[in-house]
Write a protein that holds these residues in place. Sequence first.
Motif, PDB file in Angstrom:
ATOM      1  N   GLY A  61       1.738   2.670   4.433  1.00 42.22           N
ATOM      2  CA  GLY A  61       0.957   1.653   3.713  1.00 42.22           C
ATOM      3  C   GLY A  61       1.320   0.271   4.234  1.00 42.22           C
ATOM      4  N   ASN A  87      -5.328  11.535  -3.246  1.00 41.18           N
ATOM      5  CA  ASN A  87      -4.999  10.159  -2.863  1.00 41.18           C
ATOM      6  C   ASN A  87      -4.098   9.507  -3.906  1.00 41.18           C
ATOM      7  OD1 ASN A  87      -6.626  10.447  -0.627  1.00 41.18           O
ATOM      8  ND2 ASN A  87      -8.431   9.576  -1.645  1.00 41.18           N
ATOM      9  N   ASN A 121      -4.299   3.371  -6.866  1.00 43.13           N
ATOM     10  CA  ASN A 121      -4.210   1.957  -6.471  1.00 43.13           C
ATOM     11  C   ASN A 121      -3.328   1.199  -7.455  1.00 43.13           C
ATOM     12  OD1 ASN A 121      -6.041   2.411  -4.395  1.00 43.13           O
ATOM     13  ND2 ASN A 121      -7.811   1.878  -5.663  1.00 43.13           N
ATOM     14  N   HIS A 156      -4.109   1.567  -2.595  1.00 38.32           N
ATOM     15  CA  HIS A 156      -3.956   0.155  -2.209  1.00 38.32           C
ATOM     16  C   HIS A 156      -3.007  -0.560  -3.174  1.00 38.32           C
ATOM     17  CE1 HIS A 156      -7.025   0.809   0.705  1.00 38.32           C
ATOM     18  NE2 HIS A 156      -7.976   1.035  -0.205  1.00 38.32           N
ATOM     19  N   GLY A 199      -3.649   0.971   1.625  1.00 41.46           N
ATOM     20  CA  GLY A 199      -2.949   2.265   1.603  1.00 41.46           C
ATOM     21  C   GLY A 199      -3.053   2.930   2.973  1.00 41.46           C
ATOM     22  N   ASN A 204       1.934   6.773  -3.154  1.00 42.01           N
ATOM     23  CA  ASN A 204       1.785   7.522  -1.902  1.00 42.01           C
ATOM     24  C   ASN A 204       0.756   8.646  -2.070  1.00 42.01           C
ATOM     25  OD1 ASN A 204       3.783   5.926  -0.819  1.00 42.01           O
ATOM     26  ND2 ASN A 204       5.421   7.372  -1.326  1.00 42.01           N
ATOM     27  N   GLY A 244      -2.633   6.888   0.868  1.00 41.77           N
ATOM     28  CA  GLY A 244      -1.889   6.068  -0.088  1.00 41.77           C
ATOM     29  C   GLY A 244      -2.847   5.152  -0.841  1.00 41.77           C
ATOM     30  N   GLY A 285       0.706   0.542  -4.429  1.00 37.04           N
ATOM     31  CA  GLY A 285      -0.118   1.745  -4.483  1.00 37.04           C
ATOM     32  C   GLY A 285       0.791   2.964  -4.394  1.00 37.04           C
ATOM     33  N   GLY A 328       0.840  -1.192   0.000  1.00 38.05           N
ATOM     34  CA  GLY A 328       0.000   0.000   0.000  1.00 38.05           C
ATOM     35  C   GLY A 328       0.875   1.241   0.000  1.00 38.05           C
ATOM     36  N   GLY A 329       0.401   2.323  -0.637  1.00 40.16           N
ATOM     37  CA  GLY A 329       1.160   3.584  -0.612  1.00 40.16           C
ATOM     38  C   GLY A 329       1.024   4.227   0.762  1.00 40.16           C
TER      39      GLY A 329
END
Length: 337
Positions: A145, A77, A80, A39, A124, A70, A37, A68, A14-15
């Motif tokens: 993440g 956001n 993903n 996903h 995220g 950041n 972040g 994902g 995840g970010g």
Amino acid sequence: MIDSTVIEVRSGNGGHGMVSFIREALLPRGGPGGGDGGHGGDIVLVADSSINTLTKFHWQPHFIAKNGSNGQGHHKNGANGETVEVSVPIGTEVWVWEDSKDKELMGELIHEGDQIIVAQGGRGGRGNAHFVSATHQEPLLAEAGEDGEVRRIRLNLKLLADIGLIGMPNAGKSSILTAISAARPKIADYPFTTIEPVLGVVDYSHKSFVVVDIPGLIKGAHQGVGLGDEFLKHIQRTRVLVHVVDGSEDNIIERIISINNEISRFDAELAKKPQILVINKFDLDEVSVLESEIIESVKSAKGLHSTIVFVSAATYAGMNELKYAMSDYLEQRGQQK
Ligand SMILES: Nc1nc2c(ncn2[C@@H]2O[C@H](COP(=O)(O)OP(=O)(O)OP(=O)(O)O)[C@@H](O)[C@H]2O)c(=O)[nH]1
Ligand SMILES: [Mg+2]
């Protein structure tokens, strides 16, 4: 045919969530604006009827999904990571593979389009905009993440067929499949001609069903004698077995019992499937003269088959009776296609 293979799958991380504050000329203290972040991408297996073997995984055993992105400022956001879809043949079992052995069954893909997520993308992290509270108007906090997953899985293909042909090498299994379907498996006068399973579709009385021909079995197959018992997994999903015997051989009853022992050692459930007994090579005089003797000896052998069909894959004699018996047995077992 490759029908078992280990692959490695790695989903995306995840970010991270962002810490940032909105500072603009007209909005000098605009508050936290750190975006979340994205996903990480999942790895998903999808059942696809256009694929028949696991061969492609031999060349490509690694699947990696993207991370994902950041989060960014101004509540933006992160994107993903895309899901990676991996097509597998219908009938594939999925096992978690650890320490060079199967650890746990994750699931099976039986119908077109069935899906299993084999590695879940990391979630995220949330940006600092989520952490505002009455006492913290300008939080410096954002989440990292989550990591994605890395795992090894074993794909194990078990063919889907309604009926399985079993019997000793050279009994005429492939010749029978050729006589009743459009399949053209190799046929020859030596044992172990068939070295991998072959599927054939049989049409009978406006219905159709799938028959699988597997390599011949011999005593000790469960210990690896001959081609061993590894092909028996391909008849585990059938509903009816057709046990083919070469009528010109001696000791028919012993041969039948010996094959039944092999299949029950492999899987006790397999031995419980209904069997149609087929005595092949009826065109040979030595077989036809023994017809009533064979019927009697099968009847008097305890626990043996209720239905015996005499056929000749050479002249096609008895093939209609065989197709009828197959269709009838499947109907008794319900859900005929
Ligand atoms: N006379 C006669 N020969 C047959 C008949 N059916 C099969 N054969 C012969 O028996 C031999 C073995 O036939 P296959 O169909 O290859 O036997 P199989 O059971 O598939 O053998 P494996 O694949 O080795 O397990 C071949 O030489 C066939 O031509 C039959 O009804 N009559
Ligand atoms: Mg064969």
